[in-house]
Design an enzyme around this catalytic site. Sequence first.
Site: not given
Ligand code: NDP
Length: 250
Positions: A153, A166
């Site tokens: 990020s 985070y």
């Molecule tokens: P979302 O919150 O939309 O999706 C995250 C996913 O991770 C979900 O499928 C969630 O599962 C899963 N997850 C969260 N906690 C757990 C856990 N304890 N065990 C298993 N699975 C878990 O996030 P994004 O798609 O936005 O983010 C994806 C990546 O990109 C992350 O690493 C984030 O930090 C990074 N990122 C995103 C940005 C953005 O603008 N979106 C910007 C910069 C970085 P469930 O659906 O069941 O909750």
Amino acid sequence: MHDYQAPADLLRDRIILVTGAGDGIGRCAAKTYAAHGATVILLGRTVSKLESVYDEIEAAGHPQPAIVPMNLDGAAVKEYEDLAMQVEESFGRLDGLLHNASMLGDRTPVELYDPETWNHVMHVNANAPFLLTRALIPALRKSGTASVIFTSSSVGRKARAYWGAYAVSKFATEGLSQLLADELDDERNNIRVNTLNPGATRTNMRAHAYPAEDPQSVTAPEDIMPLYLYLMGKDSEGQTGQQFDAQPKK
Ligand code: NDP
């Protein structure tokens, strides 16, 4: 690389594990990898979401995926080791690992940050990827040309006020990626390891972090896939220990 155009069969016969594959960027990456020929292992904590990704991939006629229900917040070390054994038994190797799952935690000053939340965020975002990679290195080694991608990020490269655990977890992610890249960049391992910052992307996490923002003004996950494909496919062989951005810097 932002306009990288992947050949349709870029990932044919590749075995790729994606964490957090049920929603957001992970869901899109899993479907995109499958559409380019990969057998995708869908890891996540909400089985119904994983099942719907599975169904979409199957309905599209792409290679049959596998589902691994796992809550990265509570999984024991043995669960990671069992998973690695299962991967080796079913597929004989692992060609790609996308560490995508993360939690946002609180956005609050350090002075007020809840210690329990801090621990959860550090565990899911930094410790779990360590445990998963540690267990899967033998399977990745068997690939001969494996790629590991850690999701970073912008606040994991330059911290910003109130991003708390985070931001710190993403600095840890960058550190783990550099460490592994240095350890695994030789003939015996041949595993490349890089970090990828998706940039602002339209997902639940983004909406949670920026509640006042119009989601339609934010880039869709589909539009950041060129870098996800580039880093997973053979065109990035030889690139390791680097930091990538999925969107051009503004
Ligand atoms: P979302 O919150 O939309 O999706 C995250 C996913 O991770 C979900 O499928 C969630 O599962 C899963 N997850 C969260 N906690 C757990 C856990 N304890 N065990 C298993 N699975 C878990 O996030 P994004 O798609 O936005 O983010 C994806 C990546 O990109 C992350 O690493 C984030 O930090 C990074 N990122 C995103 C940005 C953005 O603008 N979106 C910007 C910069 C970085 P469930 O659906 O069941 O909750």
